[in-house]
Design a protein around this motif. Structure first.
Motif, short mmCIF file in Angstrom:
data_model
loop_
_atom_site.label_atom_id
_atom_site.label_comp_id
_atom_site.label_asym_id
_atom_site.label_seq_id
_atom_site.Cartn_x
_atom_site.Cartn_y
_atom_site.Cartn_z
N CYS A 295 3.31 13.44 -44.35
CA CYS A 295 3.93 13.06 -43.07
C CYS A 295 2.94 12.92 -41.91
CB CYS A 295 4.98 14.11 -42.67
SG CYS A 295 6.16 14.54 -43.94
N ALA A 296 1.83 13.64 -41.97
CA ALA A 296 0.94 13.73 -40.81
C ALA A 296 0.33 12.40 -40.40
CB ALA A 296 -0.17 14.76 -41.09
N GLY A 297 0.31 11.45 -41.29
CA GLY A 297 -0.23 10.15 -40.92
C GLY A 297 0.57 9.45 -39.85
N CYS A 298 1.87 9.80 -39.76
CA CYS A 298 2.76 9.15 -38.77
C CYS A 298 3.34 10.15 -37.77
CB CYS A 298 3.91 8.45 -39.48
SG CYS A 298 3.40 7.15 -40.62
N HIS A 299 3.51 11.41 -38.18
CA HIS A 299 4.14 12.42 -37.33
C HIS A 299 3.10 13.46 -36.93
CE1 HIS A 299 8.19 10.92 -38.31
NE2 HIS A 299 7.72 10.73 -39.53
N GLU A 300 3.00 13.72 -35.63
CA GLU A 300 1.95 14.60 -35.13
C GLU A 300 2.28 16.07 -35.33
OE1 GLU A 300 1.17 13.68 -31.08
OE2 GLU A 300 0.41 11.66 -31.49
N SER A 301 3.57 16.43 -35.24
CA SER A 301 3.94 17.84 -35.24
C SER A 301 5.01 18.12 -36.30
CB SER A 301 4.47 18.24 -33.86
OG SER A 301 5.14 19.47 -33.90
#
Length: 454
Positions: A295-301
């Motif tokens: 997920c971290a590629g698109c969502h920061e937190s």
């Protein structure tokens, strides 16, 4: 893949065994285990995903909406792939032995649970397979969801072995061989994580109803054009449609799909072994467990994403409970009108309103992960369902006044037990018969995977 090699491997990687080791023969080497050890290990670890919730206990109104079908008997949340055969074998929905000469549940219920299903379709023909009884093929089922369900066996090359999936992708002009590798990955999941029905004129073979498209409206148009229904509701006389886990459909119209983020991206993320080699994690599960890689590629937190998903779930669940309440009332209001002598010309609009509203509710709520996959569509479906069932109830109110119908008697559905009582289903009797079938047939004659997974 031979049982002995699976057992040996699971013992090695620490997965709990439910088979006595004394019954295990000399291990044979499995080619997939050797060529793809980390994929194999993570696939085997789906046996740890053993928890399952009683969804009828959580949402007893569903029992009234599904009255007259096997879904009102038992409906549980899904477990890991290792339990695919055990769960379909042991649920009350698949019943017990079929008396000689009678027609039982179609063997099509095996279609997505095992690679033995495509094998049997090749041996028996698709319609020969679907025309067989579910329980009669139980002894033929010796493997759960496995490499060959998604790959050419022994290879990383993706495949789509189920005929109903091949047909469906042709209907929407997305033939498997012409797709990118990412889309092919999504389609392999979409073989089974998709809605379908058993086609009665083709001996109950599995069919995906995408002739006009794969939205709820398009599928409804297909069913209405065919005058198709799965059962007649015993309370309201409504010809009911049933949705079945339409994850592929919801995802295909999502923001994730727009940016080429697929089932594999989120639920089978890339991982790295101790030697730095990259592989795909085959312990299919909650993507938030792999936030950094999935997920971290698109969502920061992760905290912010979790909060957003929780809000989607809370809002959609609240709306779904409202639809369920309205539908339960509508079914009993229709009963009161029928009991007072209503005719089909009077009732047609109301009955079709109930049919269409319940279809949209089901198309939303039967989808595992709607809150993450496509919450916007979930809200749209439930909003339309509220509109349709409200219109249906207004028609029923008019009809009731016109013919002098008595006030409808709404049942207590505060618990699963109360809702079962309302539809006349005695769970203890059904469970007793199922337990006897498990003891006399499944545990004695079926492969152990029908009891435990590998």
């Amino acid at each position: 893949m031979m049982r002995e090699s699976r057992t040996s491997f699971l013992k090695w990687c620490g997965v709990a065994l439910l088979l006595p080791l004394t019954a295990v023969a000399q291990p044979e080497t499995d080619a997939n285990q050797v060529k793809f050890p980390k994929q194999f290990e993570t696939w085997a670890a789906t046996q740890t995903q053993s928890e399952s919730e009683d969804m009828l206990a959580h949402y007893p109104a569903s029992i009234i909406l599904w009255a007259g079908s096997s879904f009102a008997k038992e409906y549980r949340s899904p477990r890991g792939h290792q339990f695919a055969v055990a769960d379909v074998s042991r649920t009350l929905r698949t019943g017990t032995a079929v008396p000689a000469g009678e027609k039982g549940l179609s063997a099509s219920c095996w279609t997505c649970k095992t690679p033995d299903a495509p094998r049997l379709m090749k041996e028996m023909g698709v319609e020969g397979f679907s025309d067989a009884n579910f329980v009669d093929l139980g002894q033929e089922i010796k493997s759960v969801v496995y490499c060959s369900d998604c790959h050419i066996d022994g290879s990383a090359k993706l495949a789509l072995p189920r005929p109903h999936a091949q047909d469906a992708m042709a209907k929407v002009h997305l033939p498997f061989e012409k797709q990118s590798s990412a889309m092919q990955g999504a389609q392999t999941c979409g073989q089974c994580h998709v809605t379908y029905y058993f086609q009665p004129e083709r001996k109950n073979k599995v069919n995906i109803p995408w002739i006009f498209g794969n939205t709820a409206d398009d599928i409804e148009k297909y069913y209405d054009t065919r005058r198709f229904y799965e059962w007649i509701h015993p309370i309201s006389k409504t010809p009911i449609l049933k949705a079945r886990h339409p994850e592929f459909e919801h995802w295909s119209r999502s923001k994730h799909a727009e940016v080429n983020v697929t089932c594999v991206t989120c639920h089978m993320p890339a991982a790295t072994d101790a030697k730095g080699n990259e592989y795909t994690d085959h312990q299919v599960g909650n993507s938030l467990q792999h936030f950094d890689t999935a997920c971290a590629g698109c969502h920061e937190s992760q905290a912010e994403l979790t909060s957003t998903l929780d809000k989607h779930k809370k809002d959609i669940d609240a709306k779904a409970r409202k639809v369920e309440d309205l539908l339960v009332k509508a079914h009993y209001e229709a009963k009161a009108a029928w009991d007072a002598g209503a005719t089909w010309p009077m009732m047609n609009d109301a009955i079709m309103g109930i049919r269409h509203a319940q279809w949209r509710w089901d198309f939303a709520m039967a989808s595992h992960g709607l809150y993450a996959h496509n919450p916007q569509e979930g809200h749209a479906l439930l909003d339309k369902a509220i509109e349709q069932v409200t219109d249906a109830r207004n028609v029923l109110k008019f009809v009731a006044g016109h013919i002098g119908a008595s006030e409808p008697q709404y049942p207590d559905i505060s618990t699963k037990e109360a809702a079962h009582k309302a539809i006349g289903f005695v769970e203890s009797d059904a469970q007793k018969a199922k337990d006897a079938f498990i003891k006399q047939e499944i545990e004695k004659h079926w492969d152990p995977i029908a009891s435990t997974g590998y």
